[in-house]
Design a protein around this motif. Structure first.
Motif, PDB file in Angstrom:
ATOM      1  N   PRO A   1       0.885  -1.121  -0.003  1.00 19.41           N
ATOM      2  CA  PRO A   1      -0.053  -0.015  -0.152  1.00 19.41           C
ATOM      3  C   PRO A   1       0.859   1.292   0.102  1.00 19.41           C
ATOM      4  O   PRO A   1       2.056   1.206   0.452  1.00 19.41           O
ATOM      5  CB  PRO A   1      -0.821  -0.086   1.514  1.00 19.41           C
ATOM      6  N   VAL A   2       0.414   2.310  -0.368  1.00 17.43           N
ATOM      7  CA  VAL A   2       0.985   3.435  -0.546  1.00 17.43           C
ATOM      8  C   VAL A   2       1.147   4.068   1.008  1.00 17.43           C
ATOM      9  O   VAL A   2       0.173   3.814   1.906  1.00 17.43           O
ATOM     10  CB  VAL A   2       0.410   4.828  -1.324  1.00 17.43           C
ATOM     11  N   GLY A   3       2.179   4.513   1.472  1.00 15.54           N
ATOM     12  CA  GLY A   3       2.460   5.092   2.635  1.00 15.54           C
ATOM     13  C   GLY A   3       3.429   6.627   2.754  1.00 15.54           C
ATOM     14  O   GLY A   3       3.836   6.795   1.705  1.00 15.54           O
ATOM     15  N   ARG A   4       3.448   6.956   3.881  1.00 15.24           N
ATOM     16  CA  ARG A   4       4.574   8.363   3.837  1.00 15.24           C
ATOM     17  C   ARG A   4       6.000   7.791   3.323  1.00 15.24           C
ATOM     18  O   ARG A   4       6.644   6.930   3.799  1.00 15.24           O
ATOM     19  CB  ARG A   4       4.469   8.657   5.172  1.00 15.24           C
TER      20      ARG A   4
ATOM     21  N   THR B   1       2.181 -19.448 -12.637  1.00 11.76           N
ATOM     22  CA  THR B   1       2.091 -18.299 -13.848  1.00 11.76           C
ATOM     23  C   THR B   1       3.011 -17.207 -13.488  1.00 11.76           C
ATOM     24  O   THR B   1       3.406 -17.168 -12.325  1.00 11.76           O
ATOM     25  CB  THR B   1       0.835 -17.832 -14.109  1.00 11.76           C
ATOM     26  N   GLU B   2       3.571 -16.488 -14.361  1.00 10.79           N
ATOM     27  CA  GLU B   2       4.349 -15.338 -14.127  1.00 10.79           C
ATOM     28  C   GLU B   2       3.243 -14.304 -13.653  1.00 10.79           C
ATOM     29  O   GLU B   2       2.097 -14.349 -14.013  1.00 10.79           O
ATOM     30  CB  GLU B   2       4.762 -14.671 -15.544  1.00 10.79           C
ATOM     31  N   PRO B   3       3.636 -13.455 -12.618  1.00  8.69           N
ATOM     32  CA  PRO B   3       2.939 -12.523 -11.827  1.00  8.69           C
ATOM     33  C   PRO B   3       2.342 -11.531 -12.840  1.00  8.69           C
ATOM     34  O   PRO B   3       3.234 -11.173 -13.711  1.00  8.69           O
ATOM     35  CB  PRO B   3       3.508 -12.112 -10.804  1.00  8.69           C
ATOM     36  N   TYR B   4       1.072 -11.036 -12.841  1.00  4.73           N
ATOM     37  CA  TYR B   4       0.747  -9.755 -13.304  1.00  4.73           C
ATOM     38  C   TYR B   4       0.774  -8.833 -12.478  1.00  4.73           C
ATOM     39  O   TYR B   4       0.413  -9.060 -11.119  1.00  4.73           O
ATOM     40  CB  TYR B   4      -0.935 -10.238 -13.694  1.00  4.73           C
ATOM     41  N   THR B   5       1.332  -7.695 -12.675  1.00  7.24           N
ATOM     42  CA  THR B   5       1.659  -6.508 -11.559  1.00  7.24           C
ATOM     43  C   THR B   5       0.474  -5.215 -12.031  1.00  7.24           C
ATOM     44  O   THR B   5       0.323  -4.976 -13.256  1.00  7.24           O
ATOM     45  CB  THR B   5       3.063  -6.058 -11.532  1.00  7.24           C
ATOM     46  N   LYS B   6       0.314  -4.583 -10.993  1.00  5.18           N
ATOM     47  CA  LYS B   6      -0.324  -3.173 -11.382  1.00  5.18           C
ATOM     48  C   LYS B   6       0.061  -2.366 -10.144  1.00  5.18           C
ATOM     49  O   LYS B   6       0.109  -2.644  -9.098  1.00  5.18           O
ATOM     50  CB  LYS B   6      -1.966  -3.655 -11.055  1.00  5.18           C
ATOM     51  N   ASP B   7       0.390  -1.182 -10.611  1.00  8.17           N
ATOM     52  CA  ASP B   7       0.725   0.000  -9.858  1.00  8.17           C
ATOM     53  C   ASP B   7      -0.425   0.941  -9.693  1.00  8.17           C
ATOM     54  O   ASP B   7      -1.019   1.366 -10.661  1.00  8.17           O
ATOM     55  CB  ASP B   7       2.146   0.750 -10.333  1.00  8.17           C
ATOM     56  N   GLY B   8      -0.308   1.415  -8.455  1.00  8.90           N
ATOM     57  CA  GLY B   8      -1.490   2.540  -8.261  1.00  8.90           C
ATOM     58  C   GLY B   8      -0.868   3.921  -8.850  1.00  8.90           C
ATOM     59  O   GLY B   8       0.147   4.099  -8.986  1.00  8.90           O
TER      60      GLY B   8
ATOM     61  N   ARG C   1      -3.144  11.427  -0.111  1.00  7.92           N
ATOM     62  CA  ARG C   1      -2.495  10.329  -0.187  1.00  7.92           C
ATOM     63  C   ARG C   1      -2.644   9.446  -1.364  1.00  7.92           C
ATOM     64  O   ARG C   1      -3.856   9.905  -1.999  1.00  7.92           O
ATOM     65  CB  ARG C   1      -2.777   9.347   1.204  1.00  7.92           C
ATOM     66  N   GLY C   2      -1.658   8.587  -1.741  1.00  5.64           N
ATOM     67  CA  GLY C   2      -2.090   7.869  -2.965  1.00  5.64           C
ATOM     68  C   GLY C   2      -3.213   6.856  -2.948  1.00  5.64           C
ATOM     69  O   GLY C   2      -3.576   6.391  -1.796  1.00  5.64           O
ATOM     70  N   LYS C   3      -3.450   6.389  -3.843  1.00  2.00           N
ATOM     71  CA  LYS C   3      -4.661   5.471  -3.979  1.00  2.00           C
ATOM     72  C   LYS C   3      -3.956   4.163  -4.112  1.00  2.00           C
ATOM     73  O   LYS C   3      -2.983   3.985  -4.709  1.00  2.00           O
ATOM     74  CB  LYS C   3      -5.384   5.984  -5.093  1.00  2.00           C
ATOM     75  N   PRO C   4      -4.788   3.190  -3.684  1.00  2.00           N
ATOM     76  CA  PRO C   4      -4.162   1.767  -3.830  1.00  2.00           C
ATOM     77  C   PRO C   4      -4.182   1.103  -5.148  1.00  2.00           C
ATOM     78  O   PRO C   4      -4.892   1.819  -5.687  1.00  2.00           O
ATOM     79  CB  PRO C   4      -5.328   0.958  -2.808  1.00  2.00           C
TER      80      PRO C   4
END
Length: 140
Positions: A53-56, A82-89, A113-116
């Motif tokens: 998660p996003v943090g300070r 499987t190879e991981p599928y990744t997603k950045d907020g 704050r950033g979003k998840p």
């Protein structure tokens, strides 16, 4: 080989942890050498590999998931990797810049704050199978 799946629940870096499982279904049959190994709609189990998660002081949130099990047409549950599928907020800095450009007050920007990172329910993902799989047909 790849597995095309539809995610059955929302997965989020804000509430999921590495090791959490999720369910999905195949969006098209898995056919190998003319044999239907798993039908469209077959149950697929996945696992959260990373959830940050996003943090300070941190950048964007991050999420990675992979498939770990597949239900075959003859009722077997086979382990799969499987190879991981990744997603950045979204990046907090990019979100702040958009708010400043949109006329938000500077005080509001400093408190954001950033979003998840999230993979919404019904998302279609194609996972690439990492290791070879041996499937033995069960005879009734």
């Amino acid at each position: 080989m790849s597995l095309a799946v539809r995610i059955g629940e929302t997965i989020s870096s804000a509430r999921n942890q590495p090791g959490d499982s999720f369910l999905a279904t195949l969006t098209q049959p898995l056919v190998i050498d003319g044999f239907i190994i798993a039908e469209r709609g077959a149950r697929v189990e996945g696992s959260v590999v990373e959830a940050a998660p996003v943090g300070r002081g941190r950048g964007a949130s991050h999420l990675a998931v992979s498939v770990v099990r597949l239900a075959t047409a003859d009722g077997q549950n086979i382990r799969i990797r499987t190879e991981p599928y990744t997603k950045d907020g979204p990046s907090p800095a990019a979100m702040d810049a958009a708010k400043v450009g949109g006329g938000a007050a500077i005080g509001d920007v400093l408190l954001t704050r950033g979003k998840p990172a999230e993979i919404p329910v019904e998302t279609r993902i194609s996972f690439r199978v990492q290791d070879s799989i041996t499937i033995t047909e069960r005879l009734d």
